[in-house]
Design a protein around this motif. Structure first.
Motif, PDB file in Angstrom:
ATOM      1  N   SER A 189       3.867  -1.785   2.186  1.00 17.50           N
ATOM      2  CA  SER A 189       4.285  -3.033   1.566  1.00 17.50           C
ATOM      3  C   SER A 189       3.073  -3.867   1.178  1.00 17.50           C
ATOM      4  N   SER A 190       3.305  -4.831   0.301  1.00 21.83           N
ATOM      5  CA  SER A 190       2.193  -5.684  -0.126  1.00 21.83           C
ATOM      6  C   SER A 190       1.638  -6.494   1.040  1.00 21.83           C
ATOM      7  N   ALA A 200      -0.456  -4.140   3.088  1.00 18.38           N
ATOM      8  CA  ALA A 200      -1.711  -3.876   2.382  1.00 18.38           C
ATOM      9  C   ALA A 200      -2.666  -5.046   2.544  1.00 18.38           C
ATOM     10  N   ARG A 201      -2.149  -6.277   2.436  1.00 20.48           N
ATOM     11  CA  ARG A 201      -3.006  -7.455   2.603  1.00 20.48           C
ATOM     12  C   ARG A 201      -3.578  -7.506   4.012  1.00 20.48           C
ATOM     13  N   SER A 249      -1.227  -0.954  -1.645  1.00 17.27           N
ATOM     14  CA  SER A 249       0.209  -1.172  -1.502  1.00 17.27           C
ATOM     15  C   SER A 249       1.002  -0.050  -2.174  1.00 17.27           C
TER      16      SER A 249
END
Length: 417
Positions: free
Chosen positions: A2-3, A6-7, A51
């Motif tokens: 997921s974003s 990833a962050r 992501s």
């Protein structure tokens, strides 16, 4: 991935490896400011790519490759206009992620050390050195730095931008200082790390008495520096930080109110930090060159760490250490701290005489520290009216909310109030 995942992954890699990434790119391009920009662009690219494709097997190598590719693109665009870049661009090739030739383990330590020296270069203001060090060596974002020092984000952004422009205008190369320049430059690096720790340990403003995350970041930087530049004063600074941070768990009561040193439950002190601090101080002493300012302060902190109570502290030794510190680095704050030690060793009257002498000199006008100490000593002497006046003056000058609350409680607890 997921974003948000990833962050989180990018943030974790950046926080721990940013100095190595920026340092490797700076060694590759020869341009410190450009390297920092390239690293940021690589991070932005990673947020999207990871992501979609997931975390790469070698995240650092991936970021370095992405940064180098952007450098290649830029150099090639400039190639038609700039012969120097044309020569460089002709020798550039693409590399697959995970096999980045920039990531040379033998050069990494030198890269990080060079970054620290550049971020703390004497051509920069003290504020710029702090901001740039936290940004490129500590891996902190501008918003984090702004929150830490209670200034607007645009102010921090402007400081970092000006610092980069100043370094570029001064033609500061990505290179460690020459041997004759190392003592002066190392002192600048140590001063910046010390300032960062001090703001974390004794917040100058805001609602909190401490900002432990900032102090922890300074300790991390000091550990890196001790590994890369194992000089006695580096170990002295590391010892001071560890021994001071050992008291953090006892410096606030359950309600979050400040607890003064003599009232702290010493059973709550972090004994592992005490052991690390004493080991670092032993290394500094073992060099046989005499202790510097940080080492002397660490020795004072060690006296506190080894005492079971304030009453059992070796205050006479602390007085002597402050005298030595005052000879080495004369300062009204050092003299004020010596007055406190004298009061503990020889009684409040002896300490008050020194404080009054400092007050007459006017060197600490505008600081809440002197009237705070004066109010405490007057209270111990039973001079309540004078003590209240001094503490009210300290309250007027203090900008930290937690410390102001402590002063208000002290005033309310004065006899007859």
């Amino acid at each position: 991935m997921s974003s948000s995942a990833a962050r989180a992954a990018v943030d974790a890699v950046w926080r721990s490896e940013s100095a190595r990434i920026v340092g490797a790119l700076a060694r590759y391009t020869g341009d410190f400011a450009l390297a920092e920009d390239l690293a940021q662009e690589a991070v932005a690219e990673a947020l999207v790519a990871w992501s979609v494709n997931g975390l790469p097997a070698e995240p650092v190598g991936w970021l370095l490759t992405a940064g180098r590719r952007r450098a290649i693109d830029m150099f090639r665009r400039r190639a038609a206009q700039d012969e120097k870049y044309a020569l460089l661009a002709r020798g550039l090739t693409w590399e697959e992620p995970g096999v980045d030739v920039l990531f040379n383990p033998e050069a990494i330590d030198d890269d990080v050390l060079t970054l620290m020296f550049i971020a703390c270069h004497p051509v920069l203001s003290r504020e710029a050195r702090v901001a740039l060090t936290l940004r490129v060596v500590g891996g902190m974002g501008t918003e984090e730095i702004a929150r830490a020092f209670l200034v607007p984000v645009p102010t921090i952004q402007a400081r970092i931008t000006r610092a980069k422009k100043t370094l570029a205008a001064a033609h500061i190369p990505f290179a460690a200082p020459e041997v004759p320049d190392i003592p002066e430059r190392l002192g600048s690096v140590l001063q910046v790390v010390y300032l960062i720790f001090s703001e974390g340990a004794f917040a100058s403003g805001g609602d909190s008495w401490m900002r432990t995350e900032l102090a922890s970041e300074a300790r991390r930087l000091a550990r890196v520096l001790a590994r890369l530049a194992p000089k006695p004063e580096v170990f002295g600074l590391l010892a001071l930080m560890e021994l001071t941070a050992a008291r953090f768990p006892a410096r606030l009561d359950p309600a979050g109110n400040p607890v003064l040193l003599e009232d702290q439950d010493r059973r709550r002190w972090d004994q592992s930090a005490v052991r690390r601090g004493r080991a670092a101080l032993k290394t500094a002493v073992g060099a046989g060159r005499g202790l510097g300012a940080y080492g002397l302060q660490a020795s004072i902190a060690e006296c506190h760490a080894m005492a079971r109570s304030a009453a059992e502290t070796d205050w006479q030794r602390i007085v002597i250490l402050y005298e030595a510190l005052g000879q080495l680095t004369p300062s009204p704050v050092v003299e004020l701290n010596r007055a406190v030690a004298v009061a503990m060793a020889s009684g409040p009257s002896a300490g008050l005489a020194m404080v009054d002498s400092l007050a007459d000199s006017g060197v600490l006008n505008g600081s809440h520290l002197l009237p705070t100490v004066r109010g405490e000593l007057l209270t111990r002497l039973g001079r309540v009216r004078e003590a209240k006046s001094a503490l009210l003056e300290a309250l007027r000058l203090c900008s930290n909310a937690a410390e102001r609350a402590a002063l208000e409680r002290k005033i309310s607890e004065l006899p007859g109030q």
